[in-house]
Motif scaffolding. Sequence first.
Motif, short mmCIF file in Angstrom:
data_model
loop_
_atom_site.label_atom_id
_atom_site.label_comp_id
_atom_site.label_asym_id
_atom_site.label_seq_id
_atom_site.Cartn_x
_atom_site.Cartn_y
_atom_site.Cartn_z
N PHE A 266 0.83 -1.20 0.00
CA PHE A 266 0.00 0.00 0.00
C PHE A 266 0.87 1.26 0.00
O PHE A 266 0.54 2.25 -0.66
N LEU A 267 1.99 1.22 0.72
CA LEU A 267 2.92 2.35 0.73
C LEU A 267 3.47 2.59 -0.67
O LEU A 267 3.56 3.75 -1.13
N GLN A 268 3.87 1.53 -1.35
CA GLN A 268 4.40 1.69 -2.71
C GLN A 268 3.34 2.26 -3.65
O GLN A 268 3.62 3.13 -4.48
N GLU A 269 2.13 1.76 -3.50
CA GLU A 269 1.03 2.19 -4.38
C GLU A 269 0.65 3.64 -4.16
O GLU A 269 0.46 4.39 -5.12
N ARG A 270 0.55 4.04 -2.90
CA ARG A 270 -0.03 5.34 -2.57
C ARG A 270 0.99 6.47 -2.41
O ARG A 270 0.65 7.63 -2.58
N VAL A 271 2.23 6.12 -2.05
CA VAL A 271 3.23 7.16 -1.77
C VAL A 271 4.43 7.05 -2.69
O VAL A 271 4.75 7.98 -3.44
N LEU A 272 5.12 5.92 -2.64
CA LEU A 272 6.41 5.83 -3.33
C LEU A 272 6.27 5.94 -4.85
O LEU A 272 7.20 6.41 -5.52
N LEU A 294 10.92 -3.77 -0.87
CA LEU A 294 10.46 -2.91 -1.95
C LEU A 294 10.66 -3.57 -3.30
O LEU A 294 11.54 -4.42 -3.47
N SER A 295 9.88 -3.17 -4.27
CA SER A 295 10.08 -3.64 -5.63
C SER A 295 11.40 -3.05 -6.16
O SER A 295 11.87 -2.03 -5.66
N PRO A 296 12.00 -3.68 -7.14
CA PRO A 296 13.26 -3.15 -7.70
C PRO A 296 13.14 -1.69 -8.14
O PRO A 296 14.09 -0.91 -7.97
N LYS A 300 15.49 1.41 -6.29
CA LYS A 300 16.38 2.33 -6.99
C LYS A 300 16.12 3.79 -6.61
O LYS A 300 16.96 4.67 -6.85
N LYS A 301 14.94 4.07 -6.03
CA LYS A 301 14.61 5.43 -5.62
C LYS A 301 15.22 5.80 -4.27
O LYS A 301 15.20 6.98 -3.87
N GLU A 321 23.19 -7.39 -0.14
CA GLU A 321 23.88 -8.61 -0.53
C GLU A 321 22.98 -9.57 -1.32
O GLU A 321 23.47 -10.36 -2.14
N GLU A 322 21.67 -9.52 -1.07
CA GLU A 322 20.75 -10.44 -1.76
C GLU A 322 20.48 -10.06 -3.20
O GLU A 322 19.88 -10.82 -3.95
N SER A 323 20.94 -8.90 -3.61
CA SER A 323 20.68 -8.43 -4.97
C SER A 323 21.42 -9.30 -5.99
O SER A 323 22.54 -9.77 -5.74
N LYS A 324 20.80 -9.48 -7.15
CA LYS A 324 21.43 -10.21 -8.24
C LYS A 324 22.22 -9.28 -9.15
O LYS A 324 22.87 -9.74 -10.10
N GLU A 325 22.17 -7.99 -8.85
CA GLU A 325 22.92 -7.02 -9.66
C GLU A 325 24.42 -7.15 -9.38
O GLU A 325 24.84 -7.52 -8.29
N ILE A 326 25.18 -6.83 -10.39
CA ILE A 326 26.64 -6.78 -10.26
C ILE A 326 27.11 -5.43 -10.80
O ILE A 326 26.88 -5.13 -11.98
N PRO A 327 27.78 -4.62 -10.00
CA PRO A 327 28.04 -4.81 -8.56
C PRO A 327 26.76 -4.65 -7.73
O PRO A 327 25.79 -4.07 -8.19
#
Length: 375
Positions: A266-272, A294-296, A300-301, A321-327
């Motif tokens: 709801f926070l992502q939908e209404r605010v972020l 949070l969603s990817p 990033k925000k 650390e759980e991210s699949k991004e490199i770096p």
Amino acid sequence: MNPPKRLRIISGSEALTPTGEQRRQEEEEAAVDVSIIMPVYNASCWLDECLQAILEQDFTGSMELSVFDDASTDDSRKVVEGWRGKLEARGISLLMSHHNSAQPRGVGFAKNKAISQSCGKYLCFQDADDVMLPQRVRLQYEMSLLQPISLIGCRVRRLPEGSTERYTRWINTITQDQLMTQVYTSHGPTVVMPTWFCSRHWFLKVGLFDEGGKGVPEDLLFFYQSLRQGGGLSRVNQCLLVYRYHENAATLSVTEETIWKLRVDFLQERVLSHWETFTIWNAGKQGRKLYRCLSPVHQKKVKAFCDVDENKIQKGFYTYEESKEIPKPKIPIVHYKDASAPFIVCVKLDMTGGVLEENLNSLQLKEGEDYYHFN
């Protein structure tokens, strides 16, 4: 005074088959002012006190009590039926039904059934283990007439005294504006379910309660949906309900993780979704947990974490650390005075001796614009 009714002469098939408008008028004339909606499950030990309080309401309009028993194994139905004579003598009709399943279907199901068998223009939600004060129906009805698309609440007295002290203080002291801005906090609906009062029209527009059963926060789901539909929130600033706390309360069956996920979504939908960047206020466990949930797109925000703990600030950044991004993403950790709004505040309210509130005030921030609490 009511305006005089206009008589019209009908004949033939029209007399046998009422038009839609006629049916609507007939339904409105048959409706009572307020339906008290009460789901019941193994509540016999509370019911006498609860029902006596309904008898003592000072509301002078028409009322009915709509009870749905959700497979009680005690004598709850017998206790309610024992009050039928007293209720009807007071002018309160009693609607009572149940289902024959061996297992309860849940609070959402029971509430929906109680509502469907009722006909009140306004709905007053009453838990069988709580006690309404004499002015409750009257004062909430008067406010609902002025705010027909709002959920109306009230202040409460917790029983036993002193139980859930911080939660009770929050219920009773948040401002009218904070009823809207603090809907993302872990406490749940800012207008708490046992105090709800609303028009039937608004309830039907929002939709029925979720009937998923035990462990489903049907009140929070409905609350968020009401806000999505543009509904308002308000509170009668008087104590109108004795709100009982005990270990068998249905709300205790809902897990913290279930509530957490609903709040994040709801926070992502209404605010972020409306912010280009933001800062998470708390570089500790709760702030990092919010970031990970949070969603990817919204991760990033996040431009920084902020904190007052020098040990966290000296680390310089948080690595996801759980991210699949490199770096892997590294988010700066800064002192709150060096951070910039807007903020999502992940520090518990009323737990820092006023320090959090002083820090927020020192930055001259406005709740609901520059920051929201998520705690």
